[in-house]
Scaffold this motif. Structure first.
Motif, PDB file in Angstrom:
ATOM      1  N   THR A 291       0.814  -1.221   0.000  1.00  0.00           N
ATOM      2  CA  THR A 291       0.000   0.000   0.000  1.00  0.00           C
ATOM      3  C   THR A 291       0.845   1.266   0.000  1.00  0.00           C
ATOM      4  OG1 THR A 291      -0.182  -0.038   2.424  1.00  0.00           O
ATOM      5  CG2 THR A 291      -1.910  -1.152   1.160  1.00  0.00           C
ATOM      6  N   THR A 292       2.137   1.147   0.305  1.00  0.00           N
ATOM      7  CA  THR A 292       2.996   2.340   0.294  1.00  0.00           C
ATOM      8  C   THR A 292       3.129   2.943  -1.103  1.00  0.00           C
ATOM      9  OG1 THR A 292       4.971   0.951   0.027  1.00  0.00           O
ATOM     10  CG2 THR A 292       4.312   1.525   2.283  1.00  0.00           C
ATOM     11  N   ALA A 293       2.781   2.165  -2.131  1.00  0.00           N
ATOM     12  CA  ALA A 293       2.889   2.655  -3.510  1.00  0.00           C
ATOM     13  C   ALA A 293       1.640   3.408  -3.956  1.00  0.00           C
ATOM     14  CB  ALA A 293       3.147   1.491  -4.454  1.00  0.00           C
ATOM     15  N   PHE A 294       0.622   3.488  -3.097  1.00  0.00           N
ATOM     16  CA  PHE A 294      -0.656   4.076  -3.487  1.00  0.00           C
ATOM     17  C   PHE A 294      -1.148   5.081  -2.451  1.00  0.00           C
ATOM     18  CE2 PHE A 294      -0.316  -0.076  -5.391  1.00  0.00           C
ATOM     19  CZ  PHE A 294      -0.775   0.106  -6.682  1.00  0.00           C
ATOM     20  N   GLU A 295      -1.950   6.007  -2.918  1.00  0.00           N
ATOM     21  CA  GLU A 295      -2.760   6.831  -2.033  1.00  0.00           C
ATOM     22  C   GLU A 295      -4.141   6.196  -1.995  1.00  0.00           C
ATOM     23  OE1 GLU A 295      -4.849  11.249  -1.886  1.00  0.00           O
ATOM     24  OE2 GLU A 295      -3.112  10.908  -3.207  1.00  0.00           O
TER      25      GLU A 295
END
Length: 445
Positions: A99-103
């Motif tokens: 999830t760190t790759a997305f808002e």
């Protein structure tokens, strides 16, 4: 956590940015998909996520009504559907490593999503149906963009290769269990249930409906039933069954039979021929020519085993081999079992259709490193096709007595999943079978 996922995501963004620029769009809006109600019912068909969505977010294969918004150079935004619902379990907002790759922006009702999307412009929408945003008419599934994205998908990233390997490892567990049940005399239904139990999949998890074909049913290429009653004698099991790992599919076929029969000799001969052809699979090979080459190898088997009294060249030239091997040699494999772009020759969408004599061939491209394909020759005794052959001039060269003796076994298909490399291929399927056999032997010590 598998670090190659983030590299995969970067590659997907680079490819998508190039496709958007070429087609004149500013960004992408990709829907995960919707639930579809059954006719005159309030229950739904099993959910299948949009493969374009899964290529970005393979962790959300069971999540309808989610949307991914991305503009080149910006962080992808995931509109995550978390409805206020007491009838069903409301999924929690994900917080896993990826999830760190997305808002991530949760929403519960369509109106919230529509308000969030309304100011956006210049988007191309890839989804079953576009979101009903007032005053906005985004291009929906523009073909020029899909052509470029589909063409790119054939070359798999390291992450995708990892997922496809794992899917094969899982599927092989099921094939191993199914073989044992076959030798125990189990019914098609029981073999199918044993397969699912061995790989820990539900029906809805499967990439396609399993083909569990005993005896004459093995002559039906896409046999679709599973009889509860076991036959008096189990001569053949043709099992075409896969598995899924994070959205990526395995598609494996094996044919099991007892030894010591002419049919068992045919199974061994087709296995040798398939292995021989695999030695010719490499970057730069033309898949149409590989398909034709397989027909020549099959013709040799028909001639050597006394099924057709003619040379291998004549068997192919007169179309006799197509009676016994009527389908294509294989197809692209990935997020879809029959992955897209198999006929596509470039990013603009030019098609290379298969030769007229081989209309069911699903792949006509020159192989490139990173392609994952199936190699699945067959040798079947299909009554309707045999009748046509018998009524033709070429039928005079067929040993109909031998064919009649083999018909109760149905047919053979052997299917491996392989990744094309510069100088050969990596065989995910046979590697997984070898690892499974080694593990079984170790446990037996």
């Amino acid at each position: 956590m598998h670090p190659s996922y983030f590299e995969h995501l970067q590659q997907v963004q680079q490819q998508s940015a190039a496709a958007l620029e070429a087609c004149g769009f500013d960004g992408l809006l990709i829907g995960s998909g919707h639930l579809h109600p059954r006719f005159l019912d309030d229950n739904y068909y099993p959910f299948r996520a949009n493969p374009h969505f899964l290529r970005w977010l393979p962790f959300l294969s069971e999540h309808p009504h989610c949307w991914l918004l991305w503009r080149p150079g910006r962080t992808p935004v995931l509109y995550y559907h978390a409805p206020d619902d007491f009838w069903h379990l409301t999924p929690s907002v994900p917080d896993d490593w990826w999830t760190t790759a997305f808002e991530i922006r949760p929403y519960s009702a369509p109106a919230e999503l529509h308000r969030a999307l309304q100011p956006q412009a210049g988007l191309a929408v890839i989804s079953e149906q576009p979101p009903a945003v007032n005053g906005v008419d985004w291009p929906h599934n523009p073909q020029a963009l899909l052509n470029r994205l589909h063409f790119q998908r054939a070359v798999k990233t390291d992450w995708e290769l990892h997922c496809l390997r794992q899917a094969n490892v899982t599927a092989v567990k099921g094939h191993t269990a199914a073989e044992q049940l076959f030798h125990e005399g189990a019914s098609e239904y029981r073999i199918h249930q044993g397969y699912l139990q061995a790989i820990e999949h539900n029906e809805r998890d499967m990439p396609y409906d399993n083909i569990v074909a005993l005896n004459e049913h093995a002559a039906v290429l896409h046999y679709q039933f599973q009889q509860r009653q076991a036959p008096q004698q189990s001569r053949t099991l043709l099992l075409d069954a896969g598995a899924v790992h994070l959205g990526y599919a395995a598609d494996i076929t094996r044919t099991f039979t007892a030894g010591g029969t002419p049919f068992a000799e045919l199974v061994a001969a087709l296995d040798r021929a398939q292995r021989q052809l695999l030695g010719e699979v490499k970057a730069g090979a033309c898949f149409i020519e590989l398909h034709r080459r397989m027909h020549h190898l099959l013709a040799g088997i028909l001639q050597e085993h006394g099924l057709v009294n003619a040379s291998a060249e004549s068997i192919v030239e007169r179309g006799i081999s197509r009676t016994f091997f009527p389908h294509g040699l294989g197809h692209l494999l990935g997020l879809q079992v029959h992955d897209v772009g198999g006929w596509q020759q470039d990013g603009e969408g030019a098609l290379g259709e298969p030769p007229a004599e081989h209309p069911f061939l699903r792949l006509t491209r020159e192989l490139q490193p990173g392609f994952v394909i199936t190699i699945e020759p067959g040798l079947y005794f299909i009554p309707s096709l045999l009748k046509k052959l018998r009524d033709s001039e070429a039928g005079a060269d067929v040993n109909w007595q031998a064919i009649g003796q083999l018909q109760p076994w149905g047919g053979i298909r052997i299917e491996d999943n392989v990744a094309v490399t510069d100088d050969g291929c990596e065989n995910f399927t046979r590697d997984a079978f070898a690892a499974q056999q080694a593990a079984d032997q170790a446990r037996a010590l």
